[in-house]
Design an enzyme around this catalytic site. Sequence first.
Site, short mmCIF file in Angstrom:
data_model
loop_
_atom_site.label_atom_id
_atom_site.label_comp_id
_atom_site.label_asym_id
_atom_site.label_seq_id
_atom_site.Cartn_x
_atom_site.Cartn_y
_atom_site.Cartn_z
CD GLU A 114 -2.39 -1.14 2.84
OE1 GLU A 114 -2.24 -0.19 3.64
OE2 GLU A 114 -2.96 -2.19 3.14
CE LYS A 116 5.35 5.09 6.94
NZ LYS A 116 5.27 6.50 7.28
CG ASP A 118 4.07 12.60 4.99
OD1 ASP A 118 4.06 12.28 6.19
OD2 ASP A 118 4.89 13.39 4.50
CE1 TYR A 223 -3.02 2.54 9.23
CE2 TYR A 223 -3.01 4.41 7.74
CZ TYR A 223 -2.73 3.86 8.97
OH TYR A 223 -2.16 4.63 9.94
CE LYS A 311 9.20 6.39 7.51
NZ LYS A 311 9.99 7.02 8.46
CB CYS A 405 29.16 44.82 -7.24
SG CYS A 405 29.45 43.33 -8.21
CB CYS A 408 32.85 45.18 -10.40
SG CYS A 408 31.20 45.92 -10.25
CB CYS A 423 26.11 44.87 -10.02
SG CYS A 423 27.61 45.57 -10.72
CB CYS A 428 29.97 43.96 -13.29
SG CYS A 428 30.08 42.73 -11.98
#
Length: 668
Positions: A114, A116, A118, A223, A311, A405, A408, A423, A428
């Site tokens: 089945e 699982k 969560d 389940y 898992k 920056c 530069c 910038c 640059c």
Amino acid sequence: MDRVAAEQQIAKLKKRIEEESRHYYTEDNPQITDQEYDQMMRELQDLEDQWPDMVTPDSPTQRVGGMPLPFFEKVVHKTPMLSLGNAFDEDDLRDFDRRVRQGLGNQTVRYVCELKIDGLAVSLRYENGLFVKGATRGDGTTGEDITQNLKTIRSIPLRLPEPITMEVRGEAFMSKIAFDRLNKERAEREEALFANPRNSAAGSLRQLDPKIAASRSLSTFIYQIGEVEGRQIDSHSEGLTFLERLGFSVNQERRTFDDIEEVIKFVQSWTLKRPELSYEIDGMVIKVDSFAQQQELGFTAKSPRWAIAYKFPAEEAVTQLKDIEVSVGRTGVVTPTALLQPVILAGTEVKRASLHNEDIIMKKGLLLGDYVLVKKAGDIIPEIVEVLKGRRTGEERPFMMPTHCPECASELVRLPDEVALRCINPECPAVIREGMSHFVSRQAMNLDGLGEKVVASLFAAGLITSVADLYYLQDKREQLLQLERMGEKSVDKMLQAIEASKENSVERLLFGLGIRLVGAKAAKVLAEQFGDIDHIMQATAEELIAIDEIGPKMAESILTYFSMPQVQELIEKLKNAGVNMKYKGVRVQAGEDLPFSGKTVVLTGTLTQLTRQEAEEKIAMLGGKVTGSVSKKTDLVIAGEKAGSKLEKAEKLGITVLDEEAFLALLS
Ligand code: IVH
């Protein structure tokens, strides 16, 4: 209406409403409209208001009945709610199978496999067919009485079709859509966001006011079935079918197998299909089917020997924020990136997470040294979803965005209406280097074998100062061979790729130039409409805006870009090197009849002859529009191998489906 008539009408309405609820919430197959449903509920409510002594606990009006509770009562579980042992890989599953077979003296074994879910484990007690008590798992021995909240969940029957006394167990959860909707509403109200659907389901069921739980669209999958007096049930799978008959919501994706290798194949298939589900799963559960065999195997102190949880590699993890790195992109935008204590997420090591911009750091109140919850979904870059403020020690330090920056040193600016810092120095080195990386990328010139790192080292060695220089590298073989990790073979491969890219259709070049606001799609449209770069460079604002996809801002950006002398020089240099400047696709004129003209197309599954990107390009070139999800608006679905839910939906909606072969035939 007299008392007898009212009693009859109430009974009739209760039955109808619960039936329709079952079609809607449990079977996902509504038979009447929402208005008809609301109308019946209103009629029942009116009658019950008139005859209050006729209100029974199983009436649908009682789903959100009570007043907020002062606290939750404790519930001692009649049999403990155990958890399962874990398997993390295929060998763990084979070991489980070996233990089971040994324990059973090599009898034949059948497994039920089945999903699982969560969510949050819950236990539901029915007495004489009536739902009387619902509880959380708690520590396994003692949980909390959340009956009021569970009653608000429509997939939990308040009365069973038979007067049965029993306990069932399952998972309460929130679907991905309900979760997104909830978080969106919370963001609008500036409330804290939930990190994931599991937390929001748990949070909703722990509310003392049942109205809150009622507003949260929770669902259930049951389940496990406890003992049912007077009924002989011999196996888990039989139990699940029986639960289904009683009106519970039981997950449909369960399968039985006689061989662990088949189980493993099934588990693997779900590792891939998992993102297609409308709810979150964190693994698979494998159970020995026969109750007699379950009994023979028994339990360890903590968990049953007859079941195991596989898992999936975790997609969320807690780790520490070590530092924040600031980098400059090709448009000059400065982006902060979180540097994390390395952690394993979905099977791979994660060291960095995107922070998008300063705003997020401020909004989340992130401090250097904080513990954070990081999440990765599909192949998206990991993100920080939550700051664990409870784990602060006082040692954490605030982070300051730089004012200059990092590459530069020129001052950063914030353009009006923008959150991002930029910038704006066109010289640059970061801006130039990143611009080049963009130019060679797959969606742009697609220069195989010339990744970001190679571009950076070519730039650092002074071998290229603009993208045009790439096309003059064949004369610099000797210097190329001097570079780190550059042998004869890789140099050849790189030069070949550069040579081949000269033949690209011009929209790749246009996109690769990195004109502000011009994305891959706009580049395509421009190429299609104007046919070659000269016509695009000569286009006026009016001509540009006349095109559907191009607005005034983009038009202005295109005009500004091509008016710059250094850009004109660059284009000349590229032309002289032999780079193609023409559109090579089919030019679409309004009304032209192409195979996909005006059609909305969805691609699903795996194609074997071409990549998804190639398929999308071809469809677009032939007049079609590719979208991600199947709806009534979809005209055509192209289904490759292993197509899943999208194909199913298309078939349900009666949309034309083509397989890969038929699709290729259309293309040619
Ligand atoms: S069977 C004694 N089946 O996973 C066996 N559990 O540790 C009871 N879960 O907390 C569990 N989907 O809440 C089972 N199809 C499924 C499940 C499932 C989710 C949860 C359950 C439990 C945990 C297992």
